[in-house]
Write a protein that holds these residues in place. Structure first.
Motif, short mmCIF file in Angstrom:
data_model
loop_
_atom_site.label_atom_id
_atom_site.label_comp_id
_atom_site.label_asym_id
_atom_site.label_seq_id
_atom_site.Cartn_x
_atom_site.Cartn_y
_atom_site.Cartn_z
N GLY A 1 0.75 -1.13 0.16
CA GLY A 1 -0.13 -0.11 -0.23
C GLY A 1 1.01 1.41 -0.04
N GLY A 2 0.21 2.42 0.01
CA GLY A 2 0.94 3.57 0.08
C GLY A 2 1.71 3.98 -1.31
N PHE A 3 2.73 4.38 -1.35
CA PHE A 3 3.69 4.68 -2.55
C PHE A 3 4.30 3.38 -2.88
N PHE A 4 4.43 2.29 -2.30
CA PHE A 4 4.92 1.07 -2.67
C PHE A 4 4.02 0.48 -3.93
N ALA A 5 2.76 0.70 -3.72
CA ALA A 5 1.63 0.10 -4.81
C ALA A 5 1.80 1.25 -6.07
#
Length: 426
Positions: A366-370
């Motif tokens: 989630g967040g910026f990883f996605a």
């Protein structure tokens, strides 16, 4: 393993168990009235999750008899929890009336305080998004109390935009970036320097002009709530063992084990961003050295790219976001490619550790990883399996969060919905 218990009035409700199994999990006195209240909750949840639905379908789904379902749905109609929503005409027989959650009953607030923003979601019982409002702010520069005030201001603004009165609010869930104990106190938010904050008291005081004194308020860690949001509103409902990994300035995890959020003795089980990767590594904001989030945090990526540019005798043009660096990498910028490679390396190391510790079926990024991997996790998974003890971890499903950056506020709303459905007469 017990789930998190939220308190509403004098009731203790096991939200994790309710969301997963669909049956009231707190102890009721099973006299006639207690049984009716329990059955009312079962029917309402079935309508919320499966509506539009007919009474005949409810009878099959709940295993209650026809007369009981009719009486219970009549009460739910009278109290505005549900409404008629058309008919279902089958091949034979009379048309069947369909029942759905009533959006006019009120709205549910899911809010989030994070390192660099405050966000508020307004939704209804059917899970329909009415509005999402986000205010960007460096919250480390203000006090926790001021952050709570910002939640209040953002909530008021959202309700005003929707032309909703404060009396329409059925409950409020709040996600915070730190360790939350069972008394709804924030023990520590290392990335913001906050410690020992009575979130429940401060939030209720801030919102006293918006909510009835007995309106439900639920507080939890943002990664835990994001995991619940992905399970309730995403495709993970059938999975009992998965990890939601929240990526931003800091790193956190919502760890679902056997259908329940793993919390630990003090609520700190998901603080995986502070696992030590290098004992003599850079200083982390928590005071330790070499924490995982120092190597894979969003701000680290931009800093690493700028350092590579300077080493090559160049300067990065303006402040670059993680999406800018991803675009530069895709375009063949060698420094961006290398910054992305290092991010993937340390992310793989940590993911391998999580698989060894928790043996999940899936890891949701989630967040910026996605955003960085855009559902293409082949290269990332190809490296992280090298850090595994055995082959079983190679079956772990890596996937991006369906609710994206809004997973935590959806989880906060989902928890409130679960609490409301536990006892429609409360």
């Amino acid at each position: 393993m017990a789930g998190k218990h939220f308190h509403a009035g004098d009731k203790e409700l096991n939200v994790d168990d309710f969301i997963r199994k669909g049956r009231p999990s707190h102890q009721m006195t099973m006299d006639r009235e207690g049984m009716r209240r329990a059955n009312l909750a079962v029917v309402l949840k079935a309508i919320v999750l499966s509506g539009p639905i007919s009474r005949a379908q409810l009878t099959k789904l709940t295993a209650l008899n026809k007369a009981t379902v009719t009486n219970l749905t009549d009460e739910l109609l009278e109290t505005n929890w549900i409404r008629m929503s058309g008919t279902n005409r089958g091949p034979v027989g009379r048309p069947q009336e369909l029942l759905s959650p009533n959006p006019a009953k009120g709205v549910i607030i899911g809010a989030e305080i994070n390192v660099d923003h405050v966000k508020v979601l307004v939704s209804d019982l059917s899970g329909r998004e009415r509005i999402v409002s986000k205010v960007e702010r460096a919250l480390g520069e203000i006090t926790f109390g001021e952050s709570i005030q910002l939640v209040g201001e953002t909530t008021r603004s959202a309700l005003k935009e929707l032309d909703l009165s404060p009396s329409s609010v059925l409950g409020i869930g709040l996600a915070v970036p730190g360790v939350v104990d069972e008394r709804k106190q924030l023990l520590v938010a290392a990335n913001l320097g906050w410690r020992r904050q009575d979130v429940q008291r401060l939030l209720r005081a801030e919102l006293q002009d918006l909510i009835h004194p007995h309106v439900i308020i639920a507080i939890d860690n943002e990664a835990n709530l994001a995991a619940i949001g992905e399970q309730v509103y995403g495709p993970l409902g059938s999975l009992e063992n998965f990890i939601y990994l929240s990526g931003g300035p800091g790193i956190g995890a919502g760890v679902m084990v056997n259908g329940h959020i793993l919390r630990g003795a003090h609520g700190a089980a998901g603080e995986v961003g502070h696992i030590t990767i290098q004992p003599d590594g850079p200083q982390c904001e928590c005071g330790k050295k070499g924490c995982w989030q120092v190597y894979v945090g969003r701000d680290t990526l931009a800093r690493r790219y700028a350092e590579k540019m300077r080493a090559a005798g160049r300067e990065a043009v303006g402040p670059l976001t993680h999406l800018d660096i991803r675009s530069l990498s895709n375009a063949g910028d060698k420094n961006a490619v290398e910054a992305m490679r290092i991010l993937g390396h340390y992310l793989s190391v940590g993911l391998g550790n999580l698989v060894e510790m928790y043996d999940p079926s899936a890891i949701v990024l989630g967040g910026f990883f996605a955003e960085m991997y855009d559902d293409d996790f082949g290269e990332l998974k190809g490296e992280f399996v090298d850090w595994l003890m055995d082959s079983f971890g190679r079956n772990v499903d890596l996937r991006a969060a369906v609710k994206g950056q809004n997973a935590a506020v959806w989880g906060a709303a989902g928890v409130i919905t679960g609490l409301l459905l536990q006892d429609p007469r409360s």
